[in-house]
Design a protein around this motif. Sequence first.
Motif: not given
Length: 116
Positions: A29-47, A49-58
């Motif tokens: 909601a604050e703007g575009e982000a890459r998975v790597t950006d989200l990983v850094g902000q959330l402190g979670l594993a890349q896999s 974050v990627s799975a959750h982004v894929a769910c939201l995209r689906d």
Amino acid sequence: MAINQLDAAAALFHGLSDGTRLAIVRLLAEGEARVTDLVGQLGLAQSTVSAHVACLRDCGLVDGRPQGRQVFYSLARPELIELLTAAETLLAATGNAVALCPNYGTQTLHDEARHV
């Protein structure tokens, strides 16, 4: 609202029913982000974050914009911000009632996570 519309609404809320996905939506909601950006902000594993982004995209809630070898994610619909704002207003109005709900409250979710 017809049954098929209720089913679609239930699917929407199910897609948003995870705290990590809500956090991702909030960050996007604050703007575009890459998975790597989200990983850094959330402190979670890349896999994770990627799975959750894929769910939201689906679910059609997040779009991806490829740029070179990177993909920049953003919210697909601005109405999603309005929905979350309305949810925050409702939560503020109900106080702890939702969090204390015996079926879906935060303690129930923590108990389920321990049994998995």
